[in-house]
Design an enzyme around this catalytic site. Structure first.
Site, mmCIF file in Angstrom:
data_model
loop_
_atom_site.group_PDB
_atom_site.id
_atom_site.type_symbol
_atom_site.label_atom_id
_atom_site.label_comp_id
_atom_site.label_asym_id
_atom_site.label_seq_id
_atom_site.Cartn_x
_atom_site.Cartn_y
_atom_site.Cartn_z
ATOM 1 N N TYR A 52 0.809 -1.224 0.000
ATOM 2 C CA TYR A 52 0.000 0.000 0.000
ATOM 3 C C TYR A 52 0.839 1.270 0.000
ATOM 4 C CZ TYR A 52 -4.039 -2.950 0.648
ATOM 5 O OH TYR A 52 -5.020 -3.892 0.447
ATOM 6 N N GLY A 53 1.819 1.384 0.888
ATOM 7 C CA GLY A 53 2.622 2.599 0.923
ATOM 8 C C GLY A 53 3.427 2.798 -0.338
ATOM 9 N N GLU A 72 10.401 -5.481 -5.855
ATOM 10 C CA GLU A 72 9.427 -6.349 -5.193
ATOM 11 C C GLU A 72 10.022 -7.744 -5.021
ATOM 12 O OE1 GLU A 72 6.831 -8.522 -3.465
ATOM 13 O OE2 GLU A 72 6.465 -6.357 -3.612
ATOM 14 N N GLY A 146 0.376 -6.976 0.411
ATOM 15 C CA GLY A 146 -0.711 -7.513 1.217
ATOM 16 C C GLY A 146 -2.077 -7.397 0.598
ATOM 17 N N ASN A 150 -5.460 -10.173 1.457
ATOM 18 C CA ASN A 150 -6.312 -9.774 2.573
ATOM 19 C C ASN A 150 -7.788 -9.961 2.239
ATOM 20 O OD1 ASN A 150 -7.183 -7.506 1.089
ATOM 21 N ND2 ASN A 150 -5.731 -6.127 2.064
ATOM 22 N N GLY A 151 -8.646 -9.710 3.233
ATOM 23 C CA GLY A 151 -10.075 -9.892 3.072
ATOM 24 C C GLY A 151 -10.811 -8.679 2.579
ATOM 25 N N GLU A 394 -14.017 -8.718 13.449
ATOM 26 C CA GLU A 394 -14.642 -9.031 12.175
ATOM 27 C C GLU A 394 -15.276 -10.416 12.262
ATOM 28 O OE1 GLU A 394 -11.446 -10.700 9.088
ATOM 29 O OE2 GLU A 394 -10.886 -8.687 9.793
ATOM 30 N N HIS A 479 -1.801 -8.298 10.746
ATOM 31 C CA HIS A 479 -1.734 -6.841 10.797
ATOM 32 C C HIS A 479 -0.500 -6.351 11.554
ATOM 33 C CE1 HIS A 479 -6.447 -7.098 10.801
ATOM 34 N NE2 HIS A 479 -5.934 -7.345 9.602
ATOM 35 N N GLY A 507 3.340 0.223 7.040
ATOM 36 C CA GLY A 507 2.765 -0.033 8.350
ATOM 37 C C GLY A 507 3.736 0.061 9.502
ATOM 38 N N ASN A 517 -8.929 -3.163 10.623
ATOM 39 C CA ASN A 517 -8.030 -3.652 9.583
ATOM 40 C C ASN A 517 -7.216 -2.464 9.063
ATOM 41 O OD1 ASN A 517 -10.751 -4.979 9.684
ATOM 42 N ND2 ASN A 517 -9.615 -6.552 8.613
#
Length: 539
Positions: A52-53, A72, A146, A150-151, A394, A479, A507, A517
């Site tokens: 994400y970042g 990556e 991630g 993830n969900g 959740e 997480h 994170g 989340n």
């Protein structure tokens, strides 16, 4: 937990991938690229990690006209396997499922005493589990990080936590600017309430909701990055099945808007992003001429890491996640390539208070043979002023393809205890100071909430799910947060203190617990950092 309004239904913006962007397609593991630069060949912007970042910085820098190189560790998940699919079901794993393991390591170890994990061929699979002494961390491996595993629950953090624990984040700007920006670019949408209330694929969620509400706990519907139109279509047999076909932790073939369909798609479409896959950054060093040198390794076909040269860059953006970024910094310090690392590096780690627990429902309350893998409800025992425990749980699926009568929960708790990373020079590896005693407040808080639900419903715990006879699983997290805390190891703009030109954007910046989340919070904080980083780059 009150959510800001999700953006209206829309198609995620993106362009047609250009030929230059498609040059990023991952090579085979045996042909991982060897990168090398010399003093006359320095990239302007190097991003380590594509989660994400890293994806946020990749998009914002390329949109501002900058050329970007991204590294990556995993592969680019764009090529189908022999079965015509890119990803595998949870119940049919193979070498695409786990990162160089001979056997899967699922969050649930057993069911009725029968082991769940399966033997698989070794390969560069999409899901990794990093094992420390008393804690295991799940991580995505591949372009998109991630977001691949993830969900898809896109839950905004409680404002009270941002105000209490993130003093270097302006809450007004966070909720009015950066969070909406993240939601819009990711493509956050809400699922249709009528569908959720009626679909057989959400019987498990309705049972969990009724039990929680009977105990007096509010249950909230949460936005998602899984396309609600596709979910309904696949449930009705009008579209290829993914969430309704036991796909999630090893990737989703359809429906989920992972980062390759949002931020990374936009960055690639610019023609200014180059992604090199199956390479790992190992050390960071200051260049005498200015800028930074990153030493890298290539990932061999058996998972062996081989030296692959260096990359020189004017600016480096660390986006390898809580474990990856902290590991790179502490290894660099241990190997003598990075001096004067802030003392705060390695500190403030937490698993977001993660606890998994299962309840045994009555035979008259089946949870369903058909279960969607995408959660849509959360028990909010966090925001109520009368609650002593701050827990967001959740309501999770258990998509076994049979009736189990199990209600499963992944709880997020406000555990005040923090762990710390260190370096073991004898084994030359990262360590984590975390123990069951650290997790005890999370277990106690989850137990108080679930005890109340069991009393109201007349139910009991399942003790056959985690292979240990325990009702509460406290030894893994999806997480991981902390290690390079914003405002402590970095300044308020994510710049590593004392190391001009190095930014942290993942994170590892967050304070161990964010109440929900975390990926939406990580994305919004990265948007905040990107704004300053682009301004710095253009100065």
């Amino acid at each position: 937990m009150t959510q800001p309004p999700a953006p209206s239904r829309r198609t995620v913006l993106g362009g047609i991938l250009t030929a230059s962007a498609l040059s990023l397609t991952a090579p085979a593991a045996s042909a991982a690229p060897r990168l090398r630069t010399d003093d006359d060949d320095v990239v302007d912007h190097l991003i380590v990690g594509s989660g994400y970042g890293g994806a946020v910085l990749g998009h914002r820098l390329t949109a501002a006209g900058h050329q970007v190189l991204m590294l990556e560790m995993g592969q680019d998940w764009s090529t189908p396997g022999k079965d015509g699919k890119v990803f595998t079901k949870m119940t049919e794993p193979d070498e695409r499922s786990m990162w160089f393991r001979d056997r899967t390591v699922m969050p649930l170890a057993t069911f009725l005493g029968v082991p769940i994990d399966k033997v698989i061929p070794r390969g560069p699979g999409v899901l990794d589990r990093i094992d420390f002494a008393s804690m295991s961390v799940y991580a995505g491996r591949g372009v998109g990080g991630g977001s691949l595993v993830n969900g898809a629950m896109a839950v905004a953090p409680p404002r009270s936590l941002v105000e209490e624990r993130m003093p270097d984040v302006n809450p007004d700007a966070f909720y009015s600017t950066y969070l909406p920006r993240a939601q819009q670019t990711l493509g956050v949408r809400s699922h249709d309430a009528a569908f959720v209330a009626e679909s057989p694929y959400y019987q498990f969620s309705r049972v969990g909701r009724a039990s929680a509400e009977k105990a007096g706990f509010p249950v909230v519907e949460v936005p998602s990055l899984y396309d609600p139109d596709h979910l309904q279509a696949e449930a009705e047999g009008r579209a290829p099945a993914s969430a309704t076909a036991q796909e999630v932790i090893f990737g989703n073939n359809h429906g989920k808007r992972d980062l390759t369909k949002s931020y990374l798609r936009l960055a690639r479409a610019s023609g200014r992003l180059t992604i090199r896959t199956l390479v790992r950054a190992t050390t960071l060093a200051r260049r005498p001429q200015g800028g930074w040198t990153v030493t890298i390794e290539s990932v061999g076909p058996d998972g062996t890491m081989r030296p692959a040269g260096t990359v020189a860059a004017k600016r480096v953006y660390l986006a390898g996640g809580s474990v990856g970024t902290t590991e790179l910094l502490l290894r660099s310090q241990a190997h003598g390539t990075l001096a004067d690392l802030p003392d705060a590096v390695g500190q403030g780690w937490g698993p977001n208070g993660n606890i998994m627990v299962g309840r045994a429902n009555h035979v008259t309350s089946p949870t369903g043979m058909k279960q969607s893998t995408i959660p849509v409800h959360g028990i909010d025992a966090w925001t109520g002023a009368a609650r002593a425990d701050r827990v967001f749980a959740e309501i999770a699926p258990l998509p076994a393809g049979i009736e189990t009568w199990v209600s499963l929960y992944l709880a997020i708790t406000d555990n005040p205890r923090r762990g710390s990373f260190g370096w073991d020079p004898a084994r030359d590896r990262l360590t984590l100071d975390w123990s069951p005693e650290h997790a005890a407040p999370s277990v106690a808080a989850t137990e108080r909430v679930l005890d109340a639900i069991n009393r109201a419903a007349g139910t009991s715990y399942r003790v056959d799910l985690f292979g240990t006879g325990k009702a509460f699983s406290d030894g893994f997290t999806y997480h991981p947060l902390g290690g390079v805390l914003l405002g402590q190891a970095t300044d308020a703009g994510g710049r590593l203190r004392g190391h001009e030109g190095v930014y942290v954007v993942d994170g590892s910046l967050l304070p161990g617990v964010v109440g929900v989340n975390p990926y939406l919070t990580i994305t919004a904080v990265a948007e905040m950092i990107a704004e300053g980083a682009v301004r710095d780059a253009s100065a």
